[in-house]
Design a protein around this motif. Structure first.
Motif, short mmCIF file in Angstrom:
data_model
loop_
_atom_site.label_atom_id
_atom_site.label_comp_id
_atom_site.label_asym_id
_atom_site.label_seq_id
_atom_site.Cartn_x
_atom_site.Cartn_y
_atom_site.Cartn_z
N LEU A 1 14.68 -2.88 38.95
CA LEU A 1 14.44 -2.02 37.86
C LEU A 1 14.20 -1.97 36.75
CD1 LEU A 1 15.20 1.73 40.91
CD2 LEU A 1 12.74 -0.60 40.69
N VAL A 2 12.67 -1.60 36.12
CA VAL A 2 12.30 -1.67 34.83
C VAL A 2 13.00 -0.02 34.36
CG1 VAL A 2 10.25 -1.31 33.08
CG2 VAL A 2 11.06 -2.62 35.25
N ILE A 3 13.53 0.18 33.56
CA ILE A 3 13.57 1.51 32.77
C ILE A 3 12.94 1.46 31.08
CG2 ILE A 3 15.30 3.45 31.69
CD1 ILE A 3 17.67 1.99 33.36
N GLY A 4 12.29 2.73 32.31
CA GLY A 4 10.82 2.89 31.15
C GLY A 4 10.92 3.72 30.01
N GLY A 5 9.52 3.32 28.89
CA GLY A 5 9.74 5.04 28.30
C GLY A 5 8.62 5.16 27.62
N ALA A 6 8.25 6.24 27.19
CA ALA A 6 7.05 7.02 26.52
C ALA A 6 7.26 6.98 25.12
CB ALA A 6 6.31 7.93 27.20
N MET A 7 6.29 6.95 24.42
CA MET A 7 6.66 7.67 22.88
C MET A 7 5.79 8.80 22.28
SD MET A 7 6.27 3.41 20.85
CE MET A 7 5.75 3.13 21.83
N THR A 8 5.14 9.67 23.45
CA THR A 8 4.50 10.66 22.88
C THR A 8 4.89 11.85 24.17
OG1 THR A 8 2.38 11.61 22.70
CG2 THR A 8 2.56 9.56 24.78
N ALA B 1 26.38 27.08 35.95
CA ALA B 1 25.06 25.86 36.65
C ALA B 1 24.94 24.67 36.58
CB ALA B 1 24.85 26.55 38.20
N GLY B 2 24.09 25.33 35.41
CA GLY B 2 23.77 24.26 34.07
C GLY B 2 22.91 24.65 33.11
N ILE B 3 21.94 23.51 33.01
CA ILE B 3 20.63 23.93 32.02
C ILE B 3 19.27 24.43 33.34
CG2 ILE B 3 21.76 23.67 29.95
CD1 ILE B 3 19.62 21.39 29.91
N PHE B 4 18.17 24.96 32.98
CA PHE B 4 16.90 24.80 33.56
C PHE B 4 15.79 25.19 32.63
CE2 PHE B 4 20.25 26.83 36.00
CZ PHE B 4 19.70 27.11 37.44
N VAL B 5 14.94 23.19 32.98
CA VAL B 5 13.43 23.91 31.84
C VAL B 5 12.68 23.24 33.03
CG1 VAL B 5 14.71 21.75 30.32
CG2 VAL B 5 14.13 21.06 32.55
N SER B 6 11.50 23.60 31.80
CA SER B 6 10.20 24.13 32.37
C SER B 6 8.95 23.45 31.53
CB SER B 6 9.75 24.98 32.41
OG SER B 6 8.39 25.15 32.52
N GLY B 7 8.39 22.56 31.90
CA GLY B 7 7.18 22.25 31.54
C GLY B 7 7.00 21.02 31.29
N ASP B 8 6.27 20.12 30.58
CA ASP B 8 6.06 18.92 30.63
C ASP B 8 6.68 17.97 29.85
OD1 ASP B 8 5.30 16.20 33.07
OD2 ASP B 8 3.43 16.80 32.71
N THR B 9 7.00 16.60 30.23
CA THR B 9 6.90 15.81 29.13
C THR B 9 6.49 14.07 29.51
OG1 THR B 9 8.92 14.41 27.48
CG2 THR B 9 9.55 14.55 29.46
N ALA B 10 5.84 13.30 28.73
CA ALA B 10 5.59 12.07 28.99
C ALA B 10 6.38 11.44 29.71
CB ALA B 10 4.67 12.05 28.03
N ASP B 11 6.45 10.29 30.57
CA ASP B 11 7.09 8.95 31.15
C ASP B 11 6.03 8.25 31.44
OD1 ASP B 11 6.50 8.70 34.29
OD2 ASP B 11 7.74 11.39 34.29
N ALA B 12 6.50 6.64 31.40
CA ALA B 12 5.99 5.76 31.68
C ALA B 12 5.84 5.07 33.40
CB ALA B 12 7.08 4.62 31.12
N ARG B 13 6.96 6.48 34.24
CA ARG B 13 6.86 5.93 35.46
C ARG B 13 6.57 4.54 35.83
NH1 ARG B 13 4.53 10.63 38.10
NH2 ARG B 13 3.75 11.98 36.85
N ALA B 14 7.60 4.27 35.44
CA ALA B 14 8.24 2.77 35.07
C ALA B 14 9.27 2.93 35.43
CB ALA B 14 8.04 1.50 34.46
N GLY B 15 9.82 2.80 37.10
CA GLY B 15 11.90 2.73 36.95
C GLY B 15 12.02 3.97 37.70
N SER B 16 12.32 4.68 36.28
CA SER B 16 13.34 6.09 36.79
C SER B 16 12.71 6.86 35.53
CB SER B 16 14.65 5.69 36.79
OG SER B 16 15.66 7.30 37.35
N SER B 17 12.40 8.45 36.04
CA SER B 17 12.45 8.87 34.32
C SER B 17 13.85 10.25 34.39
CB SER B 17 10.97 10.03 35.04
OG SER B 17 9.81 10.14 35.07
N PHE B 18 14.30 10.53 33.31
CA PHE B 18 15.23 11.43 32.62
C PHE B 18 14.79 13.16 33.22
CE2 PHE B 18 16.78 7.57 30.98
CZ PHE B 18 17.87 7.16 30.84
N ALA B 19 13.54 13.40 32.35
CA ALA B 19 13.12 14.31 33.48
C ALA B 19 11.46 15.04 33.76
CB ALA B 19 13.29 14.78 31.10
N ARG B 20 11.40 15.60 34.06
CA ARG B 20 10.11 16.06 34.58
C ARG B 20 9.86 16.68 35.06
NH1 ARG B 20 5.24 14.58 33.72
NH2 ARG B 20 3.89 14.62 36.01
N SER B 21 8.51 17.48 35.34
CA SER B 21 8.88 19.85 35.06
C SER B 21 8.14 18.95 37.34
CB SER B 21 7.43 20.00 34.45
OG SER B 21 6.35 19.41 34.92
#
Length: 104
Positions: free
Chosen positions: A49-56, A84-104
């Protein structure tokens, strides 16, 4: 050929950073993030799999900082922290290539 990197360079930068940071965190706090990261990376490699990233980030009012946006979910942000951990909300851009580390 130069100038043709699409998302993969950012993904490689993220992997290099995660490798170092997880190692340092484990040494300082006795956690097991680095071993889990290595297992994740091995799985991505085994599955080819490709692990991509986004710059924005998603775009809001570019003249304002994330905390000044009229819609706080235009940027990923911490909502609460519990045992139990942290809870996040919102959005972050991702490249949709392989896997995302954070996504709302």
């Amino acid at each position: 050929m130069t100038g043709t990197c699409f998302q993969r360079c950012v993904g490689m930068d993220a992997l290099n950073s995660l490798h170092s940071v997880t190692y340092d965190l484990d040494g300082k706090y006795g956690t097991h993030y680095h071993a889990r990261f290595i297992q994740f990376l091995a799985r991505m490699q085994a599955l080819n799999l490709v692990i991509g990233g986004a710059m924005t980030d998603v775009k809001g009012d570019r003249g304002r900082s994330p905390s000044q946006q009229s819609d706080p979910d235009l940027f990923l942000h911490l909502v609460r922290r519990t045992a139990a951990g942290i809870f996040v909300s919102g959005d972050t851009a991702d490249a949709r290539a392989g896997s995302s580390f954070a996504r709302s």
